[in-house]
Motif scaffolding. Structure first.
Motif, PDB file in Angstrom:
ATOM      1  N   LEU A 102      -8.521   0.135 -11.220  1.00 24.24           N
ATOM      2  CA  LEU A 102      -8.875  -0.409  -9.908  1.00 24.24           C
ATOM      3  C   LEU A 102      -9.495  -1.796 -10.059  1.00 24.24           C
ATOM      4  N   ASP A 133       0.827  -1.209   0.000  1.00 21.10           N
ATOM      5  CA  ASP A 133       0.000   0.000   0.000  1.00 21.10           C
ATOM      6  C   ASP A 133       0.859   1.256   0.000  1.00 21.10           C
ATOM      7  N   ARG A 151       1.760   1.882  -3.476  1.00 19.92           N
ATOM      8  CA  ARG A 151       0.595   2.362  -4.226  1.00 19.92           C
ATOM      9  C   ARG A 151       0.255   3.799  -3.837  1.00 19.92           C
ATOM     10  N   ALA A 152       0.530   4.157  -2.566  1.00 22.96           N
ATOM     11  CA  ALA A 152       0.210   5.502  -2.090  1.00 22.96           C
ATOM     12  C   ALA A 152       1.044   6.574  -2.780  1.00 22.96           C
ATOM     13  N   ASP A 183      -9.648  -2.969   2.950  1.00 27.63           N
ATOM     14  CA  ASP A 183      -9.050  -1.641   2.826  1.00 27.63           C
ATOM     15  C   ASP A 183     -10.000  -0.560   3.321  1.00 27.63           C
ATOM     16  N   LEU A 188      -8.689  -3.276  -4.516  1.00 29.61           N
ATOM     17  CA  LEU A 188      -9.337  -2.513  -3.451  1.00 29.61           C
ATOM     18  C   LEU A 188     -10.389  -3.409  -2.800  1.00 29.61           C
ATOM     19  N   ARG A 242      -3.053   8.235  -8.762  1.00 29.39           N
ATOM     20  CA  ARG A 242      -4.344   7.558  -8.919  1.00 29.39           C
ATOM     21  C   ARG A 242      -4.216   6.130  -8.394  1.00 29.39           C
ATOM     22  N   LEU A 243      -5.176   5.723  -7.581  1.00 29.42           N
ATOM     23  CA  LEU A 243      -5.148   4.397  -6.987  1.00 29.42           C
ATOM     24  C   LEU A 243      -5.448   3.339  -8.048  1.00 29.42           C
ATOM     25  N   HIS A 258     -11.586   5.471 -11.808  1.00 30.95           N
ATOM     26  CA  HIS A 258     -10.321   4.783 -11.518  1.00 30.95           C
ATOM     27  C   HIS A 258     -10.258   3.502 -12.355  1.00 30.95           C
ATOM     28  N   GLN A 264      -5.810   8.641  -1.093  1.00 34.81           N
ATOM     29  CA  GLN A 264      -6.540   8.088  -2.238  1.00 34.81           C
ATOM     30  C   GLN A 264      -7.939   7.642  -1.839  1.00 34.81           C
ATOM     31  N   LEU A 318      -2.883   4.471   2.169  1.00 33.53           N
ATOM     32  CA  LEU A 318      -3.753   4.853   1.059  1.00 33.53           C
ATOM     33  C   LEU A 318      -4.806   5.879   1.464  1.00 33.53           C
TER      34      LEU A 318
END
Length: 317
Positions: free
Chosen positions: A123, A83, A86-87, A145, A96, A91-92, A120, A282, A279
């Motif tokens: 995602l 994470d 990803r953070a 999450d 998820l 854009r995530l 997104h 996001q 995260l």
């Protein structure tokens, strides 16, 4: 030579959580024999049994209990590292894991999936439906999450963001359309249908009617809002449902719907996640997308005609 892998740990964690080889295998998307083989390999690597296998059930050994706790910590740390990476992205993208309570999931999930897919595109949404207590437990343990629940949760380690508010409405027999709407005291004297224990919506309905849990045990229960509305259509009693459920649940049941008197019972639907989750920024942006989708779904439910409820008597429709 077999070496310990993250796959071993994730499979063992799934088994420790659900306590059943078949369900654990299903959650891991593998066959039960394959899962059993992975657990046996893990036990060989550890050098001691982790699982006590019985004819009808399994349980963790003493070492298995301690091992499961350490595995959860390891998997949580690994997920946090992922994470964290990803953070760093604006854009995530990627997986998820989002939990949704049963009194929201059937009515909001289609809009959520569409809205997040457009906003997104990278995602990979993994929705899970469960009652609030289970969702919060999984969220705190790092197995989710974020979650969509009724607020407040009042857990210091969780961030809460409101998405939309909605009223509860009274669902009763078609022949009751146009009759005076009962107040909470009068509802106590009626055959009130409730969701079974574990649903936060049940607790909110009890609070509005000022009914104690001991009295509630004598009332009729259903496992879903759909069951409750169908029972009302069959003439068994009355029930309360959230506005967002009306278009779907009144489609196949002959019932009437009425607004309750002020102060009306209502709830706030919101999104929660761990404050420690990298995260967070996001997820905050995602909550804005979900708020728009939720408000749109609620407005559609509130103002669309109830197709199977010809005697609908909502005053502001």
């Amino acid at each position: 030579m077999i070496s310990l892998s993250m796959r071993h740990l994730r499979y063992f964690d799934a088994l420790a959580r659900v306590g059943h080889f078949g369900r654990a295998a299903e959650s891991c998307a593998i066959s039960q024999p394959a899962l059993s083989m992975q657990i046996k390999e893990l036990e060989e690597l550890v050098g001691a049994p982790l699982v006590e296998r019985g004819a009808r059930q399994m349980r963790l050994t003493g070492l298995g209990e301690d091992f499961a706790a350490r595995v959860r910590d390891i998997l949580s740390a690994v997920d946090d590292l992922a994470d964290l990476a990803r953070a760093s992205q604006e854009r995530l993208t990627g997986r998820l894991r989002i939990g949704v309570i049963p009194t929201v999931a059937p009515y909001l999930l289609p809009g959520i999936i569409t809205a997040l897919g457009e906003a997104h595109p990278g995602l990979d949404l993994r929705p899970r439906e469960a009652v609030t207590g289970r969702l919060i437990e999984d969220l705190l343990a790092g197995r989710l999450d974020t979650a969509i629940v009724a607020l407040p949760i009042s857990e210091p380690s969780l961030e809460e963001v409101a998405l939309f508010d909605e009223d509860f409405v009274l669902v009763r027999a078609p022949e009751d359309a146009g009759k005076p709407v009962p107040d909470p005291a009068e509802l106590k004297q009626m055959r009130l249908l409730l969701l079974e224990e574990g649903h936060c919506f049940r607790d909110q309905a009890l609070s509005f009617c000022k009914l104690s849990p001991s009295v509630a045990r004598d009332l009729m229960e259903g496992s879903s809002l759909s069951t409750l509305v169908q029972m009302v259509g069959a003439g068994i009693g009355v029930t309360l449902v959230p506005e967002i459920a009306l278009p779907i649940e009144t489609r196949s049941a002959q019932v009437s719907v009425a607004q309750l008197p002020e102060p009306r019972p209502r709830r706030t639907i919101g999104m929660v996640w761990r404050r420690s989750n990298p995260l967070g920024p996001q997820l905050s942006r995602i909550s804005a997308t979900l708020s728009t989708a939720g408000i749109a779904a609620h407005a559609k439910a509130r103002f669309a005609p109830a197709s199977a409820a010809p005697h609908d008597d909502l005053a502001d429709r």
